[in-house]
Write an enzyme that holds these catalytic residues in place. Sequence first.
Site, short mmCIF file in Angstrom:
data_model
loop_
_atom_site.label_atom_id
_atom_site.label_comp_id
_atom_site.label_asym_id
_atom_site.label_seq_id
_atom_site.Cartn_x
_atom_site.Cartn_y
_atom_site.Cartn_z
N GLU D 59 -21.21 -11.64 74.52
CA GLU D 59 -20.90 -10.63 73.50
C GLU D 59 -21.17 -9.20 73.96
O GLU D 59 -20.34 -8.31 73.76
CB GLU D 59 -21.67 -10.93 72.22
N HIS D 128 -26.07 -18.65 60.93
CA HIS D 128 -24.64 -18.32 60.82
C HIS D 128 -24.26 -17.77 59.45
O HIS D 128 -23.09 -17.88 59.05
CB HIS D 128 -23.79 -19.57 61.08
C1 LIG Z 1 -23.93 -16.37 70.99
C2 LIG Z 1 -22.92 -17.26 70.37
N1 LIG Z 1 -21.61 -16.95 70.48
C3 LIG Z 1 -20.67 -17.74 69.94
C4 LIG Z 1 -21.04 -18.89 69.25
C5 LIG Z 1 -19.95 -19.80 68.62
N2 LIG Z 1 -19.90 -21.06 69.38
C6 LIG Z 1 -20.56 -22.15 68.94
S1 LIG Z 1 -20.48 -23.41 70.04
C7 LIG Z 1 -19.54 -22.50 71.12
C8 LIG Z 1 -19.11 -23.10 72.42
C9 LIG Z 1 -20.29 -23.44 73.28
O1 LIG Z 1 -19.86 -24.21 74.39
P1 LIG Z 1 -20.90 -24.96 75.29
O2 LIG Z 1 -22.07 -24.08 75.57
O3 LIG Z 1 -20.16 -25.49 76.48
O4 LIG Z 1 -21.44 -26.17 74.41
P2 LIG Z 1 -20.58 -27.41 73.85
O5 LIG Z 1 -20.12 -27.03 72.48
O6 LIG Z 1 -19.45 -27.65 74.81
O7 LIG Z 1 -21.54 -28.56 73.81
C10 LIG Z 1 -19.29 -21.24 70.60
C11 LIG Z 1 -18.46 -20.19 71.26
C12 LIG Z 1 -22.42 -19.16 69.13
N3 LIG Z 1 -22.86 -20.23 68.43
N4 LIG Z 1 -23.32 -18.35 69.72
#
Ligand SMILES: Cc1ncc(C[n+]2csc(CCOP(=O)(O)OP(=O)(O)O)c2C)c(N)n1
Lengths: 337, 337, 325, 325
Positions: D59, D128
Amino acid sequence: MAHEISREHGLELLRQMLRIRRFEEKAAELYSLGKIRGFLHLYIGEEAVAAGALPAFTAEDAVVATYREHGHALVRGTPMGPLMAELYGKANGCARGRGGSMHFFDASRKFYGGLAIVGGGLPIAVGLALAQKFSLLSPAFDKGEHQGRVTACFFGDGAVAEGEFHESLNLAALWKLPVLFLCENNLYAMGTALARHQSQPNIALKAHAYAIPSVVVDGMDVLAVEEATQQAVSSVRQGNGPYLLEYRTYRFRAHSMYDPELYRTKEEVAAWKRRDPIATFEKRLSELGWLTDDDVQQMEDAIAAEIDDAVAFAEAGPWEPVEDLEKDVYTPTSSAN
Amino acid sequence: MAHEISREHGLELLRQMLRIRRFEEKAAELYSLGKIRGFLHLYIGEEAVAAGALPAFTAEDAVVATYREHGHALVRGTPMGPLMAELYGKANGCARGRGGSMHFFDASRKFYGGLAIVGGGLPIAVGLALAQKFSLLSPAFDKGEHQGRVTACFFGDGAVAEGEFHESLNLAALWKLPVLFLCENNLYAMGTALARHQSQPNIALKAHAYAIPSVVVDGMDVLAVEEATQQAVSSVRQGNGPYLLEYRTYRFRAHSMYDPELYRTKEEVAAWKRRDPIATFEKRLSELGWLTDDDVQQMEDAIAAEIDDAVAFAEAGPWEPVEDLEKDVYTPTSSAN
Amino acid sequence: MKVTYREAVRAGLREALQSDPRVFLMGEDVGRYGGTYACSKGLWEEFGPERIRDTPLSENTFVGAGIGAALGGMRPIVEIMTVNFSLLALDQIVNNAATIRHMSGGQFSIPLVVRMATGAGRQVAAQHSHSFEGWYAHIPGIKVLTPATVTDAKGMLLTALKEPDPVFIFEHAYLYPMEGELDEQAFPVDIAKAAVRRPGRDVSIITFGGSLWKALEAAERLATEGVDPEVIDLRVLRPLDSATILTSVRKTHRAVVVDEAWRTGSFAAEISARIMEGAFYDLDGPVARVCSAEVPIPYPKHLEEAALPQVVTIIQTVRAMIGKG
Amino acid sequence: MKVTYREAVRAGLREALQSDPRVFLMGEDVGRYGGTYACSKGLWEEFGPERIRDTPLSENTFVGAGIGAALGGMRPIVEIMTVNFSLLALDQIVNNAATIRHMSGGQFSIPLVVRMATGAGRQVAAQHSHSFEGWYAHIPGIKVLTPATVTDAKGMLLTALKEPDPVFIFEHAYLYPMEGELDEQAFPVDIAKAAVRRPGRDVSIITFGGSLWKALEAAERLATEGVDPEVIDLRVLRPLDSATILTSVRKTHRAVVVDEAWRTGSFAAEISARIMEGAFYDLDGPVARVCSAEVPIPYPKHLEEAALPQVVTIIQTVRAMIGKG
Ligand SMILES: Cc1ncc(C[n+]2csc(CCOP(=O)(O)OP(=O)(O)O)c2C)c(N)n1
Ligand SMILES: Cc1ncc(C[n+]2csc(CCOP(=O)(O)OP(=O)(O)O)c2C)c(N)n1
Ligand SMILES: [Mg+2]
Ligand SMILES: [Mg+2]
C-alpha cells in the site's frame, strides 16, 4: 517415504488433513445456510502444510497465523467445537465469537491468531521470538523452562510483497531470533498470480538478502513438509537464528466465499487437484499396506461424528450478551476501567 | 583513470566537488551564526557521488533525493543563490524558503526534493518512472520527446531497512520501470552502523531478491562513480528495467548539526578522511599534469566568489509575507480556493 | 529538585529498567547514539545492548515486535523518534495493539509502552512538525498520555509500565530542555485525571502537552488585566477525564481550548463537543478553539510562529470572549 | 436510469479512462480479478494491463507511486481495497501528497485520486470495519469526498479527476449493491457543497456516506410522529461547507450529527464544534452525536449492530432532544 515413519504416525497425518478438509466443507455448507457470515477463507488443498508443519512445534512454542487459519488451529489442538462456535459468532467460540473465521485465538495453546492484515503477523511473531530469547538471556527467567522455545509464523506469498516481510526478516536475522517464517505459497494473492506480484518469484531465494537459510518444500506432500519443518525447527532451537520455508501449495477453492475466479483456468486447478495432498497420501499409505478401505471409513466416521458434535456445540452456544459489548476493550485491572 | 576523460572534464568534476564542499562549510558557519536553523545535514565527504552520478542524467530525467541533498541540487544545476536563500528560509529560495535545508525543490530541473522521511522518496521515484514509461506507451504522448527518460532515486543505507525499499524495488522490477536506485552507503544510519541495521550488509546483493542488476561502486572515487552510473543509466534507458548502484562512501561530519558522535571512533573517521574524494582526485589530476596550484587557486577563488554572491543573494532576499502562509496549500485552480 | 524534562524521562527509564527485568527499550538510535533527544543517554552503557536495543529504520516492524514481546511476557518500551514517523507504524497500532484483546474475547493483554516526540516549534518544517495525539486518542483499546511537566514526564512513564494495556506517551520535543521542579512526593502519579494547573474564575483554558506553558503564560498576563483564567492540563487524552473539564466550565461559564494540531478534526473539537453535550446550559458563550493554521508547517521562524498557537492568540481569544460574554 | 452504486463507480471509471489518456487505475486485484467489490470488472479486458494495473500488496508504495505518477504528468486513480489498509499508506499521504505543493513553494501539483471502501456492517470484524474519513479530513492539502448517492459515486470521481490536488474518495462498502436513480443532468457535480437531502423545520440531522440512508429513514419515521427533520449530506469533509450546516441549524435550532466512527475524536465532534462556534446563540439545546461504540467492531451480527449507529438510535436521540427543547 520422504523419511521413516510408523503406520500410526502416517494415519495420524492423514487424519489431521481429513479433519481440516471435512471441517471446512461443513463450514462452506453452513455459510450458504447463513449460519456463518462475513469473510470465510478456505484452506482446502493446502492441508498438508498445517498437518505436516505444526507437530514440529511444542506446546511451549508460539504460533501466529493468518485469516486462513482454520487448519492451523485444528492441528494445534484447539477442539473443533469452539472453532465451529467461533465461525457462528457464539460466546462459546475460541474468541468468544467476536473474531469469527479470520480471528481464531487460543491463549492456552499459544495460538496468537488469526490476524487478517496481510503481513501484519510477521512483526508480532518477531516480537514473540524476542521475548523467547529474552527469557534465555535474563537471569530473572528460569532458563530451563524457557530453553529453546521458538515461534512459528505462517503467511502467504502475497505477504512477501509487503514491507513488513522485509523489515521482519532483517530484524529477526539481525537479532538472531528463534522464529520460523513459514510461507504458504499457493501461487496467488487473491486474484494476482505470483509472477504478477513478485519480480523474483523464487521466495526462498529472497531469504539470502537477510542471510537467512531457506528451503523450498513440496507443500502437497505432508511427509516432505514434516521433514523439512522438523529440520528447520531444530536449527532454530539450537540458537542459529531464523529460518524460512517456502511451501509450494495450491488453494482448491475460491479466495473467499465470493470470487468469480476469473484469474485462473479450470485446467490449472484440475492439474493441481490431481496432486490432492489427501488423495495422494491415502494412495501411498495403501500401497504400503497400511491403509484399508475400512480404515478410511472408520476415520471418516470418527471425523463426521466430531464435526456433528462441533456443530451441535456451536448451535447450542449462547450469543454474547449485548451488555458485554464494551467488555475487554481494556484489561479489568486497567486504570481505564 | 577508471575511464578515459579529458582534462576539462576532470577539472569540472573537481570543481563540482569543491562547490559542494565550500558551500556546506559556509552553511555550517552560518548555522553557528544562527542564520540557518532547524536540521542541517552535511554531505561533506560524499561529494564524489553527486558530482560523478548526476551528469549521467539529462535535463529531461527526473531526480529524487533526501534531506542530505545540497550536493545533488548544486550539481543538478540549481544556482547557488536560491539554494543558500532556501537555507535562510527566504522567499527567493528554491522552495520560497518554506522547506529549508531538507526540502530543496526545483521544478524547472525536475528536482523533486528534498524528502525527509527515510525511504519515502523511493515510491515517488517509482511513480515518476511509471509516468515516464507511460509517456512511451500511450499513443497520446509524443514518443520522440519522452524517449528514454529515466528517474534517479538517491537514498541512504538506512533507508534500505524500510519496507518501502523492498516494495519499491519489487514494483519497479515487476513493471520494468526506468528508475535507478542509487544507494549512498555511508556506513551509518544516524548513529547505527550498517552491520547493526542490516543482517546482510551487502546492499547490492539484495537487488537479486528482485531480479534487479546491481553494482558496488567506490563512492570516494568520482571517476568510478561516473563510469558505473553511466553504464547503469544506459542500460535503464534501453528499457531493461531498474538498476541498483551501491556507492560506498563516508560522512565526514556529524549526522546533523547536533551529534556527539559516540558511535564511531576518531581513528575510523581519520582513516576515511585519508580517502577524501577531493584531495585524492586533485592528486590524480596533478600527477597527470592537468592541475597546477594556480588552477586550484583560480577554482577556489571562483567558488569563493560564487558563495559570496549566494550569501549576498540570501541576505538580500525578502521574507515571505505572513499573509501568504496559507497560499499553495491547494492549487489556485482548485475548487478548494 | 530541579531537572530538565529530558532528564526526567531518562530517570524514569532508568528506574523502570532497574526495577523490572522484563522492561527493555528499543528504537532507532536509543543505544550507542543515546537517543535523538538524548533521553536514553548512558542507558546503553549501563544496561547493555540486550536491554537497550538499537533498531533498523523499520517503524511498523519494531512497534509490531513490541506488541509481540508484550504478548510474550515482556514490558517493552518502544521509542518512535518522532510522531510523523509513527504513521508508518499505525497499522500495527490500530489493527493489532488496539484490537487483539477485545477481538480474542479478552484472552490477551498487551503491556506495551510507546514513547514518541511530538509537536512543532523547532523550524524542522513540514515533515517533522506534526501533532497527531488527537488521532491516537480516537482509538479504543489504547491509552494516550501527554506529560507537560517534568513530574509527569517521569511519573507517567512509570505508571504506564504498570498498565496491562498499550499506552502511548507523547513528549513535546520543545519541552526536553525545559527545567522544572521534580515532585517525588507525587509518585505514583495517576493517569486517569486532568489537572487544574491554575485555578481561576473567569474562563477555562483547556490544553495539554507543549501548549500548557503558553496557556499558563497567557493566564498570568490576563491576570494583570483583571481576568482570572483557570488553566486545565488534560494530561490524559484517552480515556478523557470529562468531569474535571465540566466542573471547571460550570464554574467559569466560558472555555477556550488550545491544541497545536490543525483546527479541523483536532482533539480540541472533541473537547468543545463534550462541553456542548455536558455543560451547554452553563455556557455564557461559545467555546473557542486556538489551534494551528491548516497548512504544512513551514521552515522559516516567522511563518512557523504564525502557524502555531501563541500566547498572544490565546490572550486575544480570551479578551474577545470576555468582551462578548 | 436505475443503477447500483457499484455500477455508478464503474461507469465513472470507464468514462474517465475513455476521455483522458493520462488516466489509469492501479491497486490490488483491480485488473484480472475485477476489483474486490467488482467496481473495475471488465475494465482490464477493455483498457488492457497498462492502464488497469494489478499491484502487489504494498500500500505505501503503490500510493506513493500514484503521487510520483501524478507529479510526472499522469492522472492516476489508486484503489486501496479498504480504509484499514490505507493506514499502511498514511505516511505517503500525509508527508508527501499533502505537503509537497506547499513545502516546495507552489512548484508542483499532485492530481491524484485515491478511492477506498470504508465502513462496517458486513460482519467482517475488527480489522476490516473502520471509518477513518475523519482522520483524512484533518489533513490540509488533500480533499476528502464521501459520495452517498449513485450520482455522487460517479459524478464525484469525474470531478475529482479534474482537480489539480490529491482527492480521497470514501465509498461505503455497504452501499455498493444499493440501487439508485443516476441523475446525468447533475453532471458535472460540484465537490464544494453539502446537500440538503430532506428539507425540514424541527431538527438538522447532519451526516455523510453510508449513514445518510439511516438518517433519511429515521427522518421519515419521525415525520410520522409529527417531527419534521432536515437531513444534510455533507458530501465533502474537506474543505467542509460550514455555511450549509449553519444555515440549517439557524433554521431548526437543533442538530444531531451521525457518524459511523468511534465517538471520541470523531468528525462529528468537528461538526459540533463548528456549530458551537457559528450558531451557538441559535441553538435551543446542545448538539447531539450518534456515533459508534468505542470498541473494535465485533463479528456477530447482534454485537456489530449494537456497536454502530442505527435508525432507532437516531430516532431516540431526536425524540429526547425535541422533548427537552
Ligand atoms: C494489508 C492488506 N492489504 C490487502 C488485504 C486484502 N487481502 C486479503 S487476503 C489478500 C491476498 C493475500 O494473499 P496471500 O498472502 O498469498 O495469502 P492467501 O490468501 O493466498 O492464503 C488480500 C489482498 C489485506 N487483508 N491486508
Ligand atoms: C521514517 C523515518 N524514520 C526515522 C527518521 C529519522 N532519521 C533521519 S535521518 C536518519 C538516518 C538515515 O540514514 P541513511 O538512510 O543511511 O542516510 P544518511 O543520513 O546516512 O545519509 C534517521 C533515522 C526519518 N527521517 N524517517
Ligand atoms: Mg497466496
Ligand atoms: Mg547512511
